[in-house]
Enzyme design. Structure first.
Site, PDB file in Angstrom:
ATOM      1  N   TYR A 188      20.003  68.719  -5.288  1.00 57.38           N
ATOM      2  CA  TYR A 188      20.362  69.813  -4.379  1.00 57.38           C
ATOM      3  C   TYR A 188      19.716  69.598  -3.013  1.00 57.38           C
ATOM      4  O   TYR A 188      20.382  69.704  -1.976  1.00 57.38           O
ATOM      5  CB  TYR A 188      19.942  71.156  -4.964  1.00 57.38           C
ATOM      6  CG  TYR A 188      20.250  72.328  -4.065  1.00 57.38           C
ATOM      7  CD1 TYR A 188      21.560  72.715  -3.828  1.00 57.38           C
ATOM      8  CD2 TYR A 188      19.230  73.045  -3.446  1.00 57.38           C
ATOM      9  CE1 TYR A 188      21.851  73.788  -2.991  1.00 57.38           C
ATOM     10  CE2 TYR A 188      19.511  74.120  -2.614  1.00 57.38           C
ATOM     11  CZ  TYR A 188      20.818  74.478  -2.386  1.00 57.38           C
ATOM     12  OH  TYR A 188      21.094  75.534  -1.554  1.00 57.38           O
ATOM     13  N   SER A 196      19.532  74.764   3.837  1.00 54.29           N
ATOM     14  CA  SER A 196      18.580  75.433   2.953  1.00 54.29           C
ATOM     15  C   SER A 196      17.175  75.035   3.363  1.00 54.29           C
ATOM     16  O   SER A 196      16.970  73.966   3.949  1.00 54.29           O
ATOM     17  CB  SER A 196      18.827  75.009   1.495  1.00 54.29           C
ATOM     18  OG  SER A 196      17.828  75.507   0.633  1.00 54.29           O
TER      19      SER A 196
END
Length: 248
Positions: A158, A144
């Protein structure tokens, strides 16, 4: 439409029941890849397999929970039984729960660690011996933009899991890179179910606002195809891809 170095390849995709995995499966099937589609929602996988095969492609569904080592092993075993080899593992299954650390949503922290880190590692553990025996293979690990810059507020854990994906991928490339390719794809805001993972309502509202600029999952599927279609002596180590309007 080029199918160079993709047609005939056996590609295992985790998290294939929706989002990036589903888009990737469709895109690669159109280029002639033979697909092994893995996820927990077997009904969604079966529908996608039916669609792909009706269009002349080849695909099988394997119900898989990537957090279970035996499931990861069975996924690769099913690929070998159906197609005789595995050329690519797309470690796509992921979970994002955005919330402040002060909310102490430890169950969601555990789930992100289990899916995003351990799930990827179990996939690597299942596929790596096959790749080593073949003398070839490719890991496509979905990280990501949040694995390059901490997404804050709310994305601390995350981001930690996605920084781990990048570190594991780079270490793996150092260890096995003479014959096995390792590619990290780092998406920004993409319109998938990923944004719905948190139980923190304020964070969900903020994400809804942020995702107004989100791009479609086909953009990531095209990036994955680009990495796959390179000649065997070319390793695309990382692709960062995000909405033009995204400022981080």
């Amino acid at each position: 439409m080029t199918t160079q170095n993709i047609s005939g390849k056996v590609v295992v995709v985790t998290g294939a029941s929706s989002g990036l995995g589903e888009a990737t499966a469709r895109h690669l099937a159109a280029k002639g890849a033979r697909l092994v589609l893995a996820a927990r929602r077997l009904d969604r996988l079966d529908a996608l397999v039916a669609e792909i095969t009706a269009a002349g492609g080849q695909a099988i569904a394997v119900q898989t929970d990537v957090t279970v080592k035996a499931d990861a092993a069975a996924m690769i075993a099913a690929a070998l039984k159906a197609f005789g080899r595995v050329d690519v593992l797309v470690n796509n299954a992921g979970y994002m729960a955005i919330a402040p650390m002060s909310a102490t949503l430890t169950d969601e922290w555990d789930k992100m660690i289990d899916i995003n880190i351990k799930g990827l590692l179990y996939g690597v553990a299942a596929a790596l011996p096959v790749f080593e025996a073949q003398g070839s293979g490719q890991f496509i690990n979905i990280s990501s933009i949040a694995g390059r810059k901490v997404f804050s507020p709310g994305g601390t854990v995350y981001s930690g899991t996605k920084f781990a994906v990048s570190a594991i991928s780079e270490g793996l490339r150092h260890e096995v890179g003479s014959k096995i390719r390792v590619t990290v794809i780092s998406p920004g805001g993409v319109n998938t179910e990923l944004k719905n993972g948190s139980s923190d309502e304020q964070s969900l509202k903020a994400l809804d606002d942020f995702y107004q600029i989100a791009i479609g999952p086909d953009a990531i599927a095209r990036a994955i195809a680009y990495a796959l279609e390179q000649p065997a002596d070319v390793d695309v180590s990382e692709i960062a891809i995000r909405p033009t309007a995204q400022d981080f």
